[in-house]
Write a protein that holds these residues in place. Structure first.
Motif, mmCIF file in Angstrom:
data_model
loop_
_atom_site.group_PDB
_atom_site.id
_atom_site.type_symbol
_atom_site.label_atom_id
_atom_site.label_comp_id
_atom_site.label_asym_id
_atom_site.label_seq_id
_atom_site.Cartn_x
_atom_site.Cartn_y
_atom_site.Cartn_z
ATOM 1 N N SER A 16 0.834 -1.211 0.000
ATOM 2 C CA SER A 16 0.000 0.000 0.000
ATOM 3 C C SER A 16 0.865 1.256 0.000
ATOM 4 N N MET A 17 2.016 1.203 0.666
ATOM 5 C CA MET A 17 2.932 2.346 0.694
ATOM 6 C C MET A 17 3.516 2.590 -0.702
ATOM 7 N N LEU A 18 3.876 1.512 -1.394
ATOM 8 C CA LEU A 18 4.391 1.635 -2.764
ATOM 9 C C LEU A 18 3.318 2.208 -3.680
ATOM 10 N N ALA A 19 2.106 1.684 -3.603
ATOM 11 C CA ALA A 19 1.013 2.168 -4.457
ATOM 12 C C ALA A 19 0.706 3.634 -4.179
ATOM 13 N N HIS A 23 0.970 6.677 -6.987
ATOM 14 C CA HIS A 23 -0.153 7.578 -7.282
ATOM 15 C C HIS A 23 0.239 9.027 -7.019
ATOM 16 N N ALA A 24 1.021 9.271 -5.962
ATOM 17 C CA ALA A 24 1.436 10.637 -5.615
ATOM 18 C C ALA A 24 2.339 11.257 -6.676
ATOM 19 N N VAL A 25 3.097 10.434 -7.405
ATOM 20 C CA VAL A 25 3.970 10.974 -8.460
ATOM 21 C C VAL A 25 3.293 10.929 -9.835
ATOM 22 N N LEU A 114 6.021 3.796 -18.843
ATOM 23 C CA LEU A 114 6.525 2.509 -18.376
ATOM 24 C C LEU A 114 7.920 2.664 -17.763
ATOM 25 N N ASP A 115 8.799 3.405 -18.438
ATOM 26 C CA ASP A 115 10.140 3.655 -17.895
ATOM 27 C C ASP A 115 10.072 4.425 -16.579
ATOM 28 N N LYS A 116 9.201 5.424 -16.512
ATOM 29 C CA LYS A 116 9.047 6.202 -15.281
ATOM 30 C C LYS A 116 8.563 5.302 -14.147
ATOM 31 N N GLU A 120 10.636 4.684 -10.736
ATOM 32 C CA GLU A 120 10.027 5.079 -9.455
ATOM 33 C C GLU A 120 9.961 3.905 -8.496
ATOM 34 N N VAL A 121 9.613 2.731 -8.994
ATOM 35 C CA VAL A 121 9.507 1.558 -8.126
ATOM 36 C C VAL A 121 10.861 1.214 -7.526
#
Length: 152
Positions: A16-19, A23-25, A114-116, A120-121
């Motif tokens: 949930s923290m990753l998701a 979403h924030a970016v 997709l690259d972004k 980010e991940v």
């Protein structure tokens, strides 16, 4: 193309923290995660517009048999003696607690997004686990994206 995060901290990163971060970016992913009694083990991040999702596998070195794989990455780094960072990175890889492996699909209509997403991940997971990351054919990076060792 594979992206790998080698996290040295034992701290877990909830999906949930990753998701929430994605979403924030501005990355409107639909996340799907699976897990067991030790936490999440795999997931898929689906971007709008079709194409295959980005798959993520999460391994814990205390629970999963990863020693041979980590030793192989450390041995590869040992050969990269053209970089002053190779020894430090070898030590980091050997002390990995969390290993995350992302597979970037080849069939998405929006390559830039997709690259972004992949960047980010790996940066997020590396930052949260005192980690570094590696991208096939590119090199080894600090959590902030600084290139530490270029692959040739």
């Amino acid at each position: 193309m594979w992206y790998r995060v080698f996290g040295a901290a034992a701290t877990d990163v909830p999906p949930s923290m990753l998701a929430t971060h994605l979403h924030a970016v501005g990355l409107p992913v639909v996340p799907h995660f699976k897990g067991d009694d030790l936490g999440w083990t795999s997931g898929q991040l689906v971007l709008p517009g079709g194409g295959s999702p980005v798959g993520i596998d999460h391994y814990l070195t205390d629970e999963d048999d990863l020693r041979d794989s980590l030793n192989a990455f450390a041995a590869e780094l040992e050969t990269m003696d053209y970089s002053p960072n190779n020894t430090r990175l070898m030590t980091h890889v050997i002390s990995t607690k969390h290993l995350f492996a992302l597979r970037r699909p080849l069939d998405h209509a929006d390559e830039i997004t997709l690259d972004k997403l992949c960047q980010e991940v790996v940066r997020f997971l590396a930052a949260r686990t005192d980690g570094i990351y590696q991208i096939d054919g590119q090199g080894w990076f600090a959590a902030d994206g600084t290139l530490l060792v270029q692959e040739h």
